[in-house]
Motif scaffolding. Structure first.
Motif, mmCIF file in Angstrom:
data_model
loop_
_atom_site.group_PDB
_atom_site.id
_atom_site.type_symbol
_atom_site.label_atom_id
_atom_site.label_comp_id
_atom_site.label_asym_id
_atom_site.label_seq_id
_atom_site.Cartn_x
_atom_site.Cartn_y
_atom_site.Cartn_z
ATOM 1 N N THR A 100 0.841 -1.183 0.000
ATOM 2 C CA THR A 100 0.000 0.000 0.000
ATOM 3 C C THR A 100 0.881 1.241 0.000
ATOM 4 O O THR A 100 1.732 1.406 0.870
ATOM 5 C CB THR A 100 -0.883 0.014 1.256
ATOM 6 N N ARG A 116 -4.941 -6.679 0.296
ATOM 7 C CA ARG A 116 -4.452 -5.391 0.788
ATOM 8 C C ARG A 116 -3.269 -5.647 1.709
ATOM 9 O O ARG A 116 -3.404 -6.308 2.744
ATOM 10 C CB ARG A 116 -5.559 -4.663 1.546
ATOM 11 N N MET A 164 -11.756 -0.853 5.314
ATOM 12 C CA MET A 164 -11.524 -1.192 3.908
ATOM 13 C C MET A 164 -12.806 -1.609 3.219
ATOM 14 O O MET A 164 -13.670 -2.257 3.827
ATOM 15 C CB MET A 164 -10.486 -2.326 3.818
ATOM 16 N N SER A 192 -14.148 -3.949 -3.155
ATOM 17 C CA SER A 192 -13.151 -3.456 -4.103
ATOM 18 C C SER A 192 -12.050 -4.492 -4.330
ATOM 19 O O SER A 192 -11.711 -5.271 -3.428
ATOM 20 C CB SER A 192 -12.535 -2.151 -3.586
ATOM 21 N N ASN A 200 -8.920 -4.181 -4.487
ATOM 22 C CA ASN A 200 -7.714 -3.959 -3.691
ATOM 23 C C ASN A 200 -8.047 -3.699 -2.231
ATOM 24 O O ASN A 200 -7.180 -3.238 -1.479
ATOM 25 C CB ASN A 200 -6.916 -2.787 -4.258
ATOM 26 N N ASP A 225 -9.829 -1.329 -0.925
ATOM 27 C CA ASP A 225 -9.454 0.080 -0.785
ATOM 28 C C ASP A 225 -9.793 0.625 0.599
ATOM 29 O O ASP A 225 -10.846 0.328 1.171
ATOM 30 C CB ASP A 225 -10.181 0.925 -1.839
#
Length: 599
Positions: A60, A516, A563, A567, A569, A571
């Motif tokens: 990240t 992530r 998070m 998503s 990733n 996010d």
């Protein structure tokens, strides 16, 4: 995870640690730095560097530095004044000190407090409700409530052997309301914590790390018995740590460790954590219960068990939505004591694992731990109807090489003739207790054909994953998504992986569909899924958020991350800077505002 602590080793009694004065961290600094911990007469352990293979995913990126803001105040914490120990305590503590120095010093890294309590595993003092700063994004309205995480945090720094599972339970709660957050850290006020706080030194010992060889066991057992005879503690009041998990059932919120009864707690309107007391369900719950009860989201029943070193080694029971406990179902077909930390339920069955970790008397005689792995034992899974009144319909299935500590979920297929279980399989089970950094857990999908007795299994990911969670609305029924902690290595967690376990058995690709990583020097813990609209049965299974505490070991700063579970990733939609570091811990729970108001 007070695993094994007194539930598994209760027949060995307990052992006290050496005399220590209370250890206080400064509560007034906004963020405690990562520490190397040492107690009296302990030499400072040099900083070590671990080389790791970098994962393929890109870390990240560091977010842009926010505009400097005025530091939020932390409410002062009164310093604890060391108490003068009584004469019997001085004598007993002197014997403890002799044992820890000459008979059984902490020679192995797994029980050396200078190693176990290094960096962000170091304990912290209590923190009253303290306002936090949202430094990125905004907190979604569905997070109004409290995320609470349990974990070990020794009240006194040990000088003798200490295992990661031995610390007193401390709850770290972030109370969220209308986009604002308040952090509070409090010990679970167990019987053990309270009498040791009042005594000013350890009284009830850490069983998990103290029985290494017959001589040490006999010596510590004798001192423990002498303390009880002298009236320093009453073992019938429980000696558990309540340091493993939390659960909401029967109209109460509990902090749980499997070596004792659960402790009821509540979250005050200002975010403070209050221990209400040890709970025995009107005298119907004896000794202990699992730290991983399963709550059916449709019936609100809680299914649970306890295990121990004497027959019956396993006992199954459930608790009704009104808090009434049903009669015990003893399982005598489990013929030897086993480490049974977790289990799973479906709409029709409860599934237990009899793994290779158990009592090991030979190791005890040779000077090792009484708990260890038996490579000659064949692991097996036990299936019992979930409303069974006895074990007459209990069935066991051999599953060679399948050793699970945690279960993620299970469900029925083929009209109830097939059971599907998803769980991380510990491939290097011999390292489970001694070298967690060498553990590799591979999430597998297991199918049990109840008609033929055949068991099939296949991995859904080869990544080192544990602490897997799902949308709580899918407990006991077919689910698609799992959110698991990435070990690199365990017990540190470098990120979160999202898996799609619905992939067909014929497709052997890795089932990770989102990931992530927290970034270099940043580590978290078990993730937890919070649905955007828990009352909407038409909502997508992954329509919600994944939350976790994350600590940056370079800066000493801890954050609460939110998070987006949908998503690709995962996010970050919100990040909360915490006023003080939150140590690494075990399991957590999110409780909605509506449920907090009912406690």
């Amino acid at each position: 995870m007070d695993a094994f602590s007194s539930t598994f080793l209760s027949t060995l009694s307990q052992h006290p640690k050496s005399l220590l004065s209370p250890y206080n961290y400064s509560p007034n600094s906004p963020c405690s730095p990562a520490l190397k911990v040492s107690s009296v007469r302990m030499e400072e352990r040099p900083q070590t560097t671990t080389t790791r293979t970098k994962p393929q995913e890109k870390p990240t990126p560091s977010p842009p530095k926010p505009t400097p803001k005025k530091e939020l105040p932390i409410k002062p914490i009164p310093s604890r004044t060391p108490l003068e120990p009584s004469f019997p305590s001085v004598i007993f503590n002197a014997f403890d000190d002799f044992i820890n120095t000459f008979i059984d010093p902490p020679l192995r890294s797994s029980i050396d407090p200078r190693y176990v309590l290094s960096d962000n595993f170091a304990p912290v003092d209590e923190l009253p409700p303290t306002e936090c700063e949202v430094v990125e994004g905004s907190l979604p309205p569905c997070l109004d409530g409290a995320y609470i995480r349990n974990g070990p945090n020794p009240q006194y720094l040990p000088r003798g052997p200490y295992h990661l599972f031995d610390g007193d339970g401390m709850l770290h709660s972030i109370r969220i309301s209308q986009g604002k957050a308040t952090l509070c850290s409090r010990y679970v006020k167990t019987y053990k914590y309270t009498i040791e706080r009042d005594a000013g030194s350890p009284v009830i010992p850490n069983v998990f790390s103290g029985f290494n060889g017959l001589t040490a066991s006999a010596a510590r057992g004798a001192i423990t018995a002498a303390r009880a005879i002298a009236g320093q503690f009453n073992p019938t009041n429980g000696i558990g740590l309540a340091n493993t998990s939390l659960a909401l059932f029967g109209g109460k919120l509990f902090a749980i460790g499997e070596s004792d009864l659960p402790y009821a707690i509540k979250i005050a309107p200002d975010g403070d954590i209050i221990t209400l007391g040890r709970h025995d369900f009107d005298g119907n719950l004896f000794m202990s219960m699992t730290a991983h009860p399963k709550i059916d989201p449709e019936t609100n029943e809680a299914f649970a068990f306890r295990y121990g070193p004497i027959p019956p080694f396993l006992t199954y029971f459930r608790i009704e939505p009104n808090g009434t406990k049903t009669p015990d179902v003893p399982i005598f077909s489990m013929t030897r004591p086993s480490f049974l930390h977790d289990f799973a339920i479906t709409k029709k069955y409860a599934i237990f694992s009899d793994i290779q970790i158990g009592m090991n008397p030979i190791e005890l005689i040779m000077g090792g731990s009484p708990v260890g792995a038996d490579s000659g034992k064949i692991p097996r899974l036990g299936v019992i109807p979930r409303y069974a009144k006895d074990e007459s319909k209990m069935r066991w299935f051999d599953v060679p090489g399948f050793n699970i500590v945690h279960a993620i979920n299970a469900w029925d297929e083929d009209g109830g003739d097939t059971i599907v279980l998803v769980a991380p399989n510990i491939l290097s089970v011999e390292h489970t207790l001694e070298r967690m950094d060498l553990i590799h857990a591979c999430v597998e999908k297991v199918k049990i054909d109840l008609k033929t007795g055949m068991v099939s299994r296949h991995p859904v990911s080869t990544r080192n994953l544990d602490f897997g969670v799902i949308n709580p609305a899918y407990v006991g029924k077919n689910n698609k998504y799992v959110y698991a902690a990435i070990g690199d290595p365990m017990p540190k967690v470098t990120g979160v992986a999202k898996l799609d376990v619905s992939v067909a058995e014929t497709d052997r690709r890795d089932c990770i569909v989102a990931c992530r990583l927290f970034g270099e020097g940043c580590f978290g813990g078990e993730p937890f899924f919070v649905a955007k609209d828990a009352n909407n049965p038409e909502a997508d299974e992954d329509d919600g958020y994944v939350v976790s505490y994350v600590h940056n070991e370079k800066t000493g700063e801890s954050r609460f991350l939110v998070m987006d579970a949908k998503s690709p990733n995962l996010d970050i939609v919100a990040a909360v800077k915490l006023p003080r570091r939150v140590p690494y811990g075990f399991h957590g729970l999110f409780v909605r505002e509506s449920d907090l108001n009912k406690l």
